[in-house]
Design a protein around this motif. Structure first.
Motif, PDB file in Angstrom:
ATOM      1  N   THR A   3       0.829  -1.203   0.000  1.00  0.00           N
ATOM      2  CA  THR A   3       0.000   0.000   0.000  1.00  0.00           C
ATOM      3  C   THR A   3       0.862   1.250   0.000  1.00  0.00           C
ATOM      4  O   THR A   3       0.620   2.188  -0.772  1.00  0.00           O
ATOM      5  CB  THR A   3      -0.927   0.000   1.231  1.00  0.00           C
ATOM      6  OG1 THR A   3      -1.721  -1.191   1.218  1.00  0.00           O
ATOM      7  CG2 THR A   3      -1.822   1.212   1.241  1.00  0.00           C
ATOM      8  N   VAL A   4       1.864   1.282   0.852  1.00  0.00           N
ATOM      9  CA  VAL A   4       2.748   2.451   0.931  1.00  0.00           C
ATOM     10  C   VAL A   4       3.491   2.650  -0.389  1.00  0.00           C
ATOM     11  O   VAL A   4       3.586   3.774  -0.893  1.00  0.00           O
ATOM     12  CB  VAL A   4       3.743   2.309   2.101  1.00  0.00           C
ATOM     13  CG1 VAL A   4       4.826   3.358   2.035  1.00  0.00           C
ATOM     14  CG2 VAL A   4       3.005   2.391   3.421  1.00  0.00           C
ATOM     15  N   LEU A   5       4.010   1.580  -0.955  1.00  0.00           N
ATOM     16  CA  LEU A   5       4.775   1.704  -2.196  1.00  0.00           C
ATOM     17  C   LEU A   5       3.897   2.106  -3.380  1.00  0.00           C
ATOM     18  O   LEU A   5       4.376   2.733  -4.328  1.00  0.00           O
ATOM     19  CB  LEU A   5       5.504   0.401  -2.504  1.00  0.00           C
ATOM     20  CG  LEU A   5       6.686   0.094  -1.585  1.00  0.00           C
ATOM     21  CD1 LEU A   5       7.265  -1.281  -1.903  1.00  0.00           C
ATOM     22  CD2 LEU A   5       7.755   1.163  -1.701  1.00  0.00           C
ATOM     23  N   SER A   6       2.626   1.764  -3.340  1.00  0.00           N
ATOM     24  CA  SER A   6       1.749   2.183  -4.435  1.00  0.00           C
ATOM     25  C   SER A   6       1.312   3.635  -4.288  1.00  0.00           C
ATOM     26  O   SER A   6       1.009   4.300  -5.276  1.00  0.00           O
ATOM     27  CB  SER A   6       0.527   1.275  -4.515  1.00  0.00           C
ATOM     28  OG  SER A   6      -0.284   1.449  -3.372  1.00  0.00           O
ATOM     29  N   ILE A   7       1.277   4.157  -3.067  1.00  0.00           N
ATOM     30  CA  ILE A   7       0.883   5.547  -2.835  1.00  0.00           C
ATOM     31  C   ILE A   7       2.075   6.491  -2.976  1.00  0.00           C
ATOM     32  O   ILE A   7       1.926   7.627  -3.420  1.00  0.00           O
ATOM     33  CB  ILE A   7       0.239   5.692  -1.437  1.00  0.00           C
ATOM     34  CG1 ILE A   7      -1.081   4.936  -1.395  1.00  0.00           C
ATOM     35  CG2 ILE A   7       0.025   7.133  -1.071  1.00  0.00           C
ATOM     36  CD1 ILE A   7      -1.692   4.875  -0.023  1.00  0.00           C
ATOM     37  N   LEU A   8       3.245   6.037  -2.610  1.00  0.00           N
ATOM     38  CA  LEU A   8       4.450   6.871  -2.540  1.00  0.00           C
ATOM     39  C   LEU A   8       4.747   7.668  -3.810  1.00  0.00           C
ATOM     40  O   LEU A   8       5.039   8.861  -3.714  1.00  0.00           O
ATOM     41  CB  LEU A   8       5.650   6.001  -2.153  1.00  0.00           C
ATOM     42  CG  LEU A   8       6.879   6.712  -1.639  1.00  0.00           C
ATOM     43  CD1 LEU A   8       6.548   7.521  -0.399  1.00  0.00           C
ATOM     44  CD2 LEU A   8       7.976   5.712  -1.342  1.00  0.00           C
ATOM     45  N   PRO A   9       4.678   7.103  -5.009  1.00  0.00           N
ATOM     46  CA  PRO A   9       5.005   7.903  -6.198  1.00  0.00           C
ATOM     47  C   PRO A   9       4.010   9.036  -6.456  1.00  0.00           C
ATOM     48  O   PRO A   9       4.331   9.987  -7.162  1.00  0.00           O
ATOM     49  CB  PRO A   9       4.953   6.895  -7.347  1.00  0.00           C
ATOM     50  CG  PRO A   9       5.059   5.574  -6.721  1.00  0.00           C
ATOM     51  CD  PRO A   9       4.497   5.705  -5.344  1.00  0.00           C
ATOM     52  N   ASN A  10       2.813   8.950  -5.902  1.00  0.00           N
ATOM     53  CA  ASN A  10       1.799   9.963  -6.167  1.00  0.00           C
ATOM     54  C   ASN A  10       1.845  11.137  -5.196  1.00  0.00           C
ATOM     55  O   ASN A  10       1.101  12.095  -5.374  1.00  0.00           O
ATOM     56  CB  ASN A  10       0.409   9.329  -6.116  1.00  0.00           C
ATOM     57  CG  ASN A  10       0.248   8.282  -7.189  1.00  0.00           C
ATOM     58  OD1 ASN A  10       0.730   8.451  -8.298  1.00  0.00           O
ATOM     59  ND2 ASN A  10      -0.410   7.198  -6.862  1.00  0.00           N
ATOM     60  N   ILE A  11       2.674  11.047  -4.179  1.00  0.00           N
ATOM     61  CA  ILE A  11       2.758  12.117  -3.184  1.00  0.00           C
ATOM     62  C   ILE A  11       3.975  12.984  -3.484  1.00  0.00           C
ATOM     63  O   ILE A  11       5.091  12.485  -3.602  1.00  0.00           O
ATOM     64  CB  ILE A  11       2.868  11.536  -1.764  1.00  0.00           C
ATOM     65  CG1 ILE A  11       1.626  10.724  -1.430  1.00  0.00           C
ATOM     66  CG2 ILE A  11       3.041  12.648  -0.745  1.00  0.00           C
ATOM     67  CD1 ILE A  11       1.692  10.055  -0.078  1.00  0.00           C
ATOM     68  N   LEU A  12       3.743  14.276  -3.594  1.00  0.00           N
ATOM     69  CA  LEU A  12       4.844  15.206  -3.838  1.00  0.00           C
ATOM     70  C   LEU A  12       5.401  15.688  -2.508  1.00  0.00           C
ATOM     71  O   LEU A  12       4.693  15.761  -1.502  1.00  0.00           O
ATOM     72  CB  LEU A  12       4.352  16.398  -4.653  1.00  0.00           C
ATOM     73  CG  LEU A  12       3.774  16.076  -6.031  1.00  0.00           C
ATOM     74  CD1 LEU A  12       3.206  17.323  -6.670  1.00  0.00           C
ATOM     75  CD2 LEU A  12       4.839  15.459  -6.914  1.00  0.00           C
ATOM     76  N   SER A  13       6.665  16.042  -2.476  1.00  0.00           N
ATOM     77  CA  SER A  13       7.284  16.485  -1.235  1.00  0.00           C
ATOM     78  C   SER A  13       6.681  17.796  -0.748  1.00  0.00           C
ATOM     79  O   SER A  13       6.612  18.043   0.452  1.00  0.00           O
ATOM     80  CB  SER A  13       8.791  16.632  -1.415  1.00  0.00           C
ATOM     81  OG  SER A  13       9.080  17.589  -2.406  1.00  0.00           O
ATOM     82  N   GLU A  14       6.217  18.649  -1.662  1.00  0.00           N
ATOM     83  CA  GLU A  14       5.578  19.901  -1.262  1.00  0.00           C
ATOM     84  C   GLU A  14       4.292  19.629  -0.496  1.00  0.00           C
ATOM     85  O   GLU A  14       3.948  20.353   0.438  1.00  0.00           O
ATOM     86  CB  GLU A  14       5.267  20.782  -2.480  1.00  0.00           C
ATOM     87  CG  GLU A  14       6.486  21.251  -3.249  1.00  0.00           C
ATOM     88  CD  GLU A  14       6.892  20.273  -4.344  1.00  0.00           C
ATOM     89  OE1 GLU A  14       6.035  19.493  -4.806  1.00  0.00           O
ATOM     90  OE2 GLU A  14       8.072  20.274  -4.719  1.00  0.00           O
ATOM     91  N   ASP A  15       3.580  18.582  -0.899  1.00  0.00           N
ATOM     92  CA  ASP A  15       2.343  18.229  -0.216  1.00  0.00           C
ATOM     93  C   ASP A  15       2.615  17.774   1.219  1.00  0.00           C
ATOM     94  O   ASP A  15       1.864  18.100   2.129  1.00  0.00           O
ATOM     95  CB  ASP A  15       1.603  17.121  -0.963  1.00  0.00           C
ATOM     96  CG  ASP A  15       1.053  17.599  -2.295  1.00  0.00           C
ATOM     97  OD1 ASP A  15       0.869  18.818  -2.459  1.00  0.00           O
ATOM     98  OD2 ASP A  15       0.818  16.743  -3.170  1.00  0.00           O
ATOM     99  N   ILE A  16       3.692  17.047   1.412  1.00  0.00           N
ATOM    100  CA  ILE A  16       4.031  16.555   2.747  1.00  0.00           C
ATOM    101  C   ILE A  16       4.402  17.723   3.653  1.00  0.00           C
ATOM    102  O   ILE A  16       3.936  17.810   4.793  1.00  0.00           O
ATOM    103  CB  ILE A  16       5.171  15.530   2.672  1.00  0.00           C
ATOM    104  CG1 ILE A  16       4.696  14.286   1.925  1.00  0.00           C
ATOM    105  CG2 ILE A  16       5.656  15.153   4.063  1.00  0.00           C
ATOM    106  CD1 ILE A  16       5.781  13.293   1.629  1.00  0.00           C
TER     107      ILE A  16
END
Length: 73
Positions: free
Chosen positions: A30-43
């Motif tokens: 789950t984490v690996l499938s979500i990780l590419p879609n999250i930008l560092s600016e969003d975090i």
């Protein structure tokens, strides 16, 4: 008067067994499938907004506590 519920009987009991590797595999997938879609600016934005929200919530709760204390006296 409320009647007690009848217990349902099943002829076979099915027990789902889970082990740690199944849970770890599901979580990491789950984490690996979500990780590419999250930008560092969003975090960064999420961390800043969470800190701001917690600060405002704490300040408002202190203010309300002070107001109710002084009103009760």
């Amino acid at each position: 008067m409320i009647k007690p519920r009848k217990k349902l009987r099943t002829s076979t009991k099915r027990v789902m067994e889970t082990n740690i590797s199944l849970k770890a595999g599901t979580a990491s997938g789950t984490v690996l499938s979500i990780l590419p879609n999250i930008l560092s600016e969003d975090i960064v934005k999420t961390i800043i907004l969470a800190a701001l929200g917690a600060t405002v919530s704490f300040t408002v709760s202190l203010l309300l506590k002070w107001l109710t204390k002084s009103k009760n006296k």
